[in-house]
Scaffold this motif. Structure first.
Motif, mmCIF file in Angstrom:
data_model
loop_
_atom_site.group_PDB
_atom_site.id
_atom_site.type_symbol
_atom_site.label_atom_id
_atom_site.label_comp_id
_atom_site.label_asym_id
_atom_site.label_seq_id
_atom_site.Cartn_x
_atom_site.Cartn_y
_atom_site.Cartn_z
ATOM 1 N N VAL A 157 0.836 -1.202 0.000
ATOM 2 C CA VAL A 157 0.000 0.000 0.000
ATOM 3 C C VAL A 157 0.871 1.251 0.000
ATOM 4 O O VAL A 157 0.626 2.203 -0.756
ATOM 5 C CB VAL A 157 -0.959 -0.003 1.208
ATOM 6 N N LEU A 158 1.905 1.274 0.840
ATOM 7 C CA LEU A 158 2.792 2.430 0.893
ATOM 8 C C LEU A 158 3.505 2.633 -0.444
ATOM 9 O O LEU A 158 3.664 3.770 -0.905
ATOM 10 C CB LEU A 158 3.811 2.254 2.020
ATOM 11 N N GLU A 159 3.897 1.548 -1.079
ATOM 12 C CA GLU A 159 4.567 1.652 -2.379
ATOM 13 C C GLU A 159 3.644 2.275 -3.421
ATOM 14 O O GLU A 159 4.049 3.141 -4.200
ATOM 15 C CB GLU A 159 5.039 0.268 -2.837
ATOM 16 N N VAL A 160 2.384 1.858 -3.443
ATOM 17 C CA VAL A 160 1.424 2.414 -4.404
ATOM 18 C C VAL A 160 1.204 3.900 -4.128
ATOM 19 O O VAL A 160 1.170 4.728 -5.053
ATOM 20 C CB VAL A 160 0.087 1.647 -4.353
ATOM 21 N N ARG A 177 -4.343 -3.311 -6.715
ATOM 22 C CA ARG A 177 -2.899 -3.334 -6.890
ATOM 23 C C ARG A 177 -2.183 -4.149 -5.822
ATOM 24 O O ARG A 177 -1.148 -4.768 -6.098
ATOM 25 C CB ARG A 177 -2.350 -1.900 -6.870
ATOM 26 N N ALA A 178 -2.682 -4.132 -4.587
ATOM 27 C CA ALA A 178 -1.954 -4.753 -3.478
ATOM 28 C C ALA A 178 -2.502 -6.115 -3.061
ATOM 29 O O ALA A 178 -1.823 -6.850 -2.350
ATOM 30 C CB ALA A 178 -1.950 -3.818 -2.267
ATOM 31 N N TRP A 179 -3.715 -6.428 -3.482
ATOM 32 C CA TRP A 179 -4.305 -7.726 -3.148
ATOM 33 C C TRP A 179 -4.551 -8.503 -4.432
ATOM 34 O O TRP A 179 -4.244 -8.032 -5.523
ATOM 35 C CB TRP A 179 -5.611 -7.530 -2.375
ATOM 36 N N ASP A 180 -5.113 -9.713 -4.325
ATOM 37 C CA ASP A 180 -5.427 -10.487 -5.510
ATOM 38 C C ASP A 180 -6.910 -10.797 -5.525
ATOM 39 O O ASP A 180 -7.684 -10.300 -4.713
ATOM 40 C CB ASP A 180 -4.566 -11.751 -5.600
ATOM 41 N N GLU A 181 -7.335 -11.654 -6.479
ATOM 42 C CA GLU A 181 -8.756 -11.892 -6.674
ATOM 43 C C GLU A 181 -9.411 -12.618 -5.502
ATOM 44 O O GLU A 181 -10.640 -12.655 -5.409
ATOM 45 C CB GLU A 181 -8.980 -12.696 -7.953
ATOM 46 N N ALA A 182 -8.612 -13.178 -4.588
ATOM 47 C CA ALA A 182 -9.176 -13.852 -3.420
ATOM 48 C C ALA A 182 -9.676 -12.851 -2.379
ATOM 49 O O ALA A 182 -10.424 -13.218 -1.468
ATOM 50 C CB ALA A 182 -8.131 -14.774 -2.788
ATOM 51 N N ALA A 183 -9.286 -11.576 -2.499
ATOM 52 C CA ALA A 183 -9.695 -10.565 -1.527
ATOM 53 C C ALA A 183 -11.174 -10.233 -1.697
ATOM 54 O O ALA A 183 -11.679 -10.122 -2.817
ATOM 55 C CB ALA A 183 -8.855 -9.308 -1.692
ATOM 56 N N ASP A 184 -11.884 -10.068 -0.599
ATOM 57 C CA ASP A 184 -13.296 -9.714 -0.607
ATOM 58 C C ASP A 184 -13.417 -8.193 -0.755
ATOM 59 O O ASP A 184 -13.004 -7.441 0.126
ATOM 60 C CB ASP A 184 -13.957 -10.168 0.694
ATOM 61 N N PRO A 185 -13.990 -7.700 -1.872
ATOM 62 C CA PRO A 185 -14.066 -6.247 -2.086
ATOM 63 C C PRO A 185 -15.025 -5.542 -1.129
ATOM 64 O O PRO A 185 -15.045 -4.314 -1.065
ATOM 65 C CB PRO A 185 -14.554 -6.136 -3.540
#
Length: 220
Positions: A157-160, A177-185
């Protein structure tokens, strides 16, 4: 940074993905060519790690399709054959790099990070802002010389935010950008991570909330 790993061997794919996530990368998986193209059309990836011998659509054809569609991701081709002809064929179809199986995991990570750097020519190798210093290669961050002990998602997150150079970054973009498709939006994952990051950065506050726009770093 978000990676797409296209590998039909499920156990191998899950093992590689788990290792890359421990390195702070967000990883989506696809088991064949059409699934890879579907994901590439939906999400933004910095690097696509593409097995050459895929079911339903050969990796070379997937690579050519990605290139013709103008997808910005760098492509790292994997193959079980170490022959020079296979390497030439893979690079000829548009791949940016090539890695024969079996490979050392450390080399895979190094090549992915090298491709990420190539995909972001406008960024300096070390990011700095208002006393913050972040080295994407060494995975280190500090503020005013004080080392920051950041979790992988906090670092991402800090990098973005630092790469955005003051632009407000929506929570949806951070999630992508920081998570993948497994993350719950629909969870408060981004909010909780930003809150932890703020505490670790200390005072004066550096991450500001911009109503209806997301988060941005305070002006230097």
């Amino acid at each position: 940074m978000r990676i797409l790993l296209v590998e039909d061997h499920r156990e191998l794919a899950e093992t590689i993905a788990a290792g890359l996530r421990r390195e702070g990368l967000a990883v989506d998986l696809a088991a064949d060519g059409p699934a890879a193209l579907d994901r590439a059309a939906t999400f933004r990836y910095e690097v696509i790690v593409l097995d050459r011998n895929l079911p339903r659509m050969h990796g070379d054809e997937v690579c050519r399709t990605l290139i013709s569609n103008g997808h910005p991701a760098r492509i790292l081709m994997l193959t079980a054959s170490a022959g020079i002809e296979d390497r030439v064929d893979g690079l000829t179809c548009g791949a940016d790099d090539y890695l024969p199986k079996p490979f050392a995991f450390a080399e895979l990570v190094a090549r992915i990070r090298a491709l990420i750097r190539r995909n972001q020519p406008a960024l300096t190798p070390v990011l700095s802002h208002a006393g913050l210093r972040l080295d994407p290669n060494l995975r280190t961050a500090s503020r005013s010389g004080r080392r920051l002990d950041l979790r992988p998602k906090e670092f991402a997150v800090l990098e973005v935010l630092m790469a955005a150079a003051g632009r407000p970054v929506p929570a949806e973009e951070l999630l992508e950008r920081a998570w993948d498709e497994a993350a719950d939006p629909f969870t408060h994952t981004v909010k909780v991570t930003v809150s932890r990051l703020r505490r670790k950065l200390g005072d004066p506050p550096l991450i500001h909330t911009v109503p209806q726009a997301g988060y941005r770093l305070a002006a230097a």
